[in-house]
Design a protein around this motif. Structure first.
Motif, PDB file in Angstrom:
ATOM      1  N   THR A  99      -5.001-100.047 -10.825  1.00  0.00           N
ATOM      2  CA  THR A  99      -5.979 -99.127 -11.371  1.00  0.00           C
ATOM      3  C   THR A  99      -7.367 -99.606 -10.982  1.00  0.00           C
ATOM      4  N   VAL A 100      -8.165 -98.719 -10.409  1.00  0.00           N
ATOM      5  CA  VAL A 100      -9.523 -99.043  -9.983  1.00  0.00           C
ATOM      6  C   VAL A 100     -10.507 -98.364 -10.909  1.00  0.00           C
ATOM      7  N   ASN A 101     -11.482 -99.122 -11.425  1.00  0.00           N
ATOM      8  CA  ASN A 101     -12.534 -98.581 -12.274  1.00  0.00           C
ATOM      9  C   ASN A 101     -13.788 -98.357 -11.442  1.00  0.00           C
ATOM     10  N   LEU A 102     -14.349 -97.149 -11.546  1.00  0.00           N
ATOM     11  CA  LEU A 102     -15.487 -96.761 -10.725  1.00  0.00           C
ATOM     12  C   LEU A 102     -16.667 -96.368 -11.606  1.00  0.00           C
ATOM     13  N   PRO A 103     -17.851 -96.939 -11.399  1.00  0.00           N
ATOM     14  CA  PRO A 103     -19.037 -96.509 -12.142  1.00  0.00           C
ATOM     15  C   PRO A 103     -19.582 -95.212 -11.547  1.00  0.00           C
ATOM     16  N   GLY A 104     -20.133 -94.368 -12.405  1.00  0.00           N
ATOM     17  CA  GLY A 104     -20.654 -93.094 -11.921  1.00  0.00           C
ATOM     18  C   GLY A 104     -21.727 -92.527 -12.827  1.00  0.00           C
ATOM     19  N   THR A 105     -22.327 -91.425 -12.399  1.00  0.00           N
ATOM     20  CA  THR A 105     -23.353 -90.731 -13.177  1.00  0.00           C
ATOM     21  C   THR A 105     -23.179 -89.227 -12.992  1.00  0.00           C
ATOM     22  N   VAL A 106     -23.798 -88.471 -13.901  1.00  0.00           N
ATOM     23  CA  VAL A 106     -23.806 -87.007 -13.830  1.00  0.00           C
ATOM     24  C   VAL A 106     -25.069 -86.579 -13.083  1.00  0.00           C
ATOM     25  N   THR A 107     -24.907 -85.725 -12.087  1.00  0.00           N
ATOM     26  CA  THR A 107     -26.041 -85.225 -11.310  1.00  0.00           C
ATOM     27  C   THR A 107     -25.954 -83.703 -11.191  1.00  0.00           C
ATOM     28  N   TYR A 108     -27.065 -83.103 -10.779  1.00  0.00           N
ATOM     29  CA  TYR A 108     -27.077 -81.659 -10.544  1.00  0.00           C
ATOM     30  C   TYR A 108     -26.182 -81.300  -9.371  1.00  0.00           C
ATOM     31  N   ASN A 109     -25.645 -80.100  -9.424  1.00  0.00           N
ATOM     32  CA  ASN A 109     -24.928 -79.551  -8.283  1.00  0.00           C
ATOM     33  C   ASN A 109     -25.928 -78.744  -7.464  1.00  0.00           C
ATOM     34  N   PRO A 110     -26.376 -79.257  -6.310  1.00  0.00           N
ATOM     35  CA  PRO A 110     -27.405 -78.542  -5.537  1.00  0.00           C
ATOM     36  C   PRO A 110     -26.938 -77.190  -5.020  1.00  0.00           C
ATOM     37  N   ASN A 111     -25.617 -76.984  -4.939  1.00  0.00           N
ATOM     38  CA  ASN A 111     -25.109 -75.698  -4.453  1.00  0.00           C
ATOM     39  C   ASN A 111     -25.319 -74.570  -5.463  1.00  0.00           C
ATOM     40  N   LEU A 325     -21.066 -92.663 -16.442  1.00  0.00           N
ATOM     41  CA  LEU A 325     -19.636 -92.403 -16.575  1.00  0.00           C
ATOM     42  C   LEU A 325     -18.840 -93.591 -16.051  1.00  0.00           C
ATOM     43  N   GLU A 326     -17.578 -93.635 -16.436  1.00  0.00           N
ATOM     44  CA  GLU A 326     -16.634 -94.609 -15.886  1.00  0.00           C
ATOM     45  C   GLU A 326     -15.360 -93.872 -15.496  1.00  0.00           C
ATOM     46  N   GLY A 327     -15.034 -93.952 -14.221  1.00  0.00           N
ATOM     47  CA  GLY A 327     -13.828 -93.309 -13.719  1.00  0.00           C
ATOM     48  C   GLY A 327     -12.713 -94.315 -13.529  1.00  0.00           C
ATOM     49  N   SER A 328     -11.498 -93.921 -13.840  1.00  0.00           N
ATOM     50  CA  SER A 328     -10.335 -94.792 -13.690  1.00  0.00           C
ATOM     51  C   SER A 328      -9.258 -94.026 -12.926  1.00  0.00           C
TER      52      SER A 328
END
Length: 405
Positions: A99-111, A325-328
């Protein structure tokens, strides 16, 4: 007869010289012992000095190797080969997943962003939106624009209605032009009825969103003014805008991106449509099940990571922009040669393991790949079945002096 005599004499000389050389070489290579305090004492076998009683030492001759006292010789690696009995482990050819833990953030969707552009050149008479990140709704008035060009077209429209009402084709074309300039149908109808010029056109928001800048914020280098919570827009009343210029940019918070960083070398473990579990710092107990929608192939030069995107539905505004965020996610099984992390020691510019050789361990340089669950993938240096010291740290005398093969 004379020739035979000369040959015999030559053979005798050659035999004598050969014996002399062999004797000299034998004598030269003969071991000689002397006393360090009394060098005049010379013997051909070990013993004691008859003067002081000290043990005789072997005298070094020209053909014998000399132990160098140079710094390079003194600093030779002490643990290129380590004699001892240590616990061992083996290199295994197997499949490992984790299992890999990934750091992340919420951003705007430019589309999903919308640009509000000026359909005609003119001067901003009044603004109804003053701050960045201000929320607006569809149909909300954004600003009033005064345009001499619009005034000219309104005059043409009123003239045609008053003097050439039968020319429906031209009147329709002028009316369509006014609509393209930003006037609404009700405004055009009111102009036809009242026949009164109104060179100011109001611009309304075409969609729901958040104001994320103005045309001047990208084209001019002005001093930024900030309050405690919001940033003042750089576009002011009285500013002139040109036809086609983006006056406002509206971003949508109902459709957002969750962007996660994948450290270098692990991007091959992540695939599109792979399942991922997402937690936010607002509620660590709430888990959102999603799928990877996009995997970026370009490495971020600053963070040395690849990024993946997950598209999130944010109609209820559960994910504010910038939320951490934290993704797993479960990685795809990786087949290869694996060894325990403890059996390797990193020297910065190389990685070393100690391989069992006879009564000791030989330091061997290896090349590694992924690290999963305390195991390292071996790309080169050892093979299946090699027995390694289970804990390489125990065999280190001085890490900077390890010599590998």
């Amino acid at each position: 007869m004379l020739i035979v005599l000369i040959a015999l004499v030559g053979f005798g000389v050659y035999y004598f010289v050969s014996n002399s050389n062999e004797h000299g070489t034998h004598s030269h290579n003969e071991e000689i012992y002397t006393c360090s305090m009394h060098p005049q004492i010379i013997k051909h076998e070990p013993g004691k000095c008859p003067i002081c009683g000290m043990d005789l030492i072997q005298k070094v001759t020209e053909d014998q190797p000399v132990d160098s006292n140079a710094i390079a010789a003194l600093l030779q690696p002490a643990n290129g080969f380590v004699v001892g009995d240590f616990e061992t482990t083996t290199v295994k050819d197997t499949v490992i997943a984790s299992t890999v833990n990934l750091p992340g953030t919420v951003t705007y969707n430019p589309n999903s962003s919308v640009n509000v552009a000026a359909r005609i050149s003119g001067r901003i008479e009044k603004m109804y939106v003053h701050r960045k990140f201000q929320r607006v709704t569809k149909g909300q008035k954004l600003f009033d624009l005064y345009s001499p060009e619009l005034q000219t077209e309104q005059q043409n429209f009123i003239y045609l209605i008053a003097n050439d009402a039968q020319n429906a084709t031209i009147i329709k074309a002028v009316k369509q032009k006014l609509l393209l300039y930003g006037m609404s149908t009700s405004q055009v109808n009111a102009l036809a009825t009242a026949k009164k010029l109104n060179p100011v056109v109001s611009i309304y928001s075409p969609a729901n969103g958040i104001v994320d800048g103005t045309e001047n914020s990208d084209s001019q280098n002005q001093t930024r003014q900030q309050t405690s919570a919001t940033e003042v827009l750089r576009l002011k009343e009285g500013d002139y805008v040109t036809k086609g210029a983006v006056v406002f940019k509206l971003v949508n918070t109902e459709k957002v991106w969750a962007v996660f960083n994948v450290i270098q070398g692990y991007n091959s473990l992540v695939k599109i449509n792979q399942s991922i579990q997402i937690k936010s710092e607002l509620d660590a107990n709430e888990v959102v099940n999603a799928k990877v929608n996009f995997v970026e192939t370009q490495l971020d030069p600053k963070e040395k990571t690849n990024r993946i995107r997950v598209y999130l539905d944010n109609e209820k505004l559960k994910y504010p922009i910038g939320l951490r965020l934290e993704g797993s996610m479960e990685t795809n099984p990786q087949k290869g040669l694996w060894l325990q992390k403890e059996s390797l020691v990193s020297l910065g510019n190389k990685k070393v393991v100690f391989v069992k050789k006879g009564e000791g361990f030989q330091a061997i340089k290896i090349t590694t790949g992924l690290e999963i669950n305390g195991f390292l993938q071996v790309l080169d240096g050892v093979v299946v079945g090699d027995r390694l010291a289970q804990n390489a740290q125990y065999l280190i005398d001085s890490g900077s002096f390890i010599k590998t093969k």
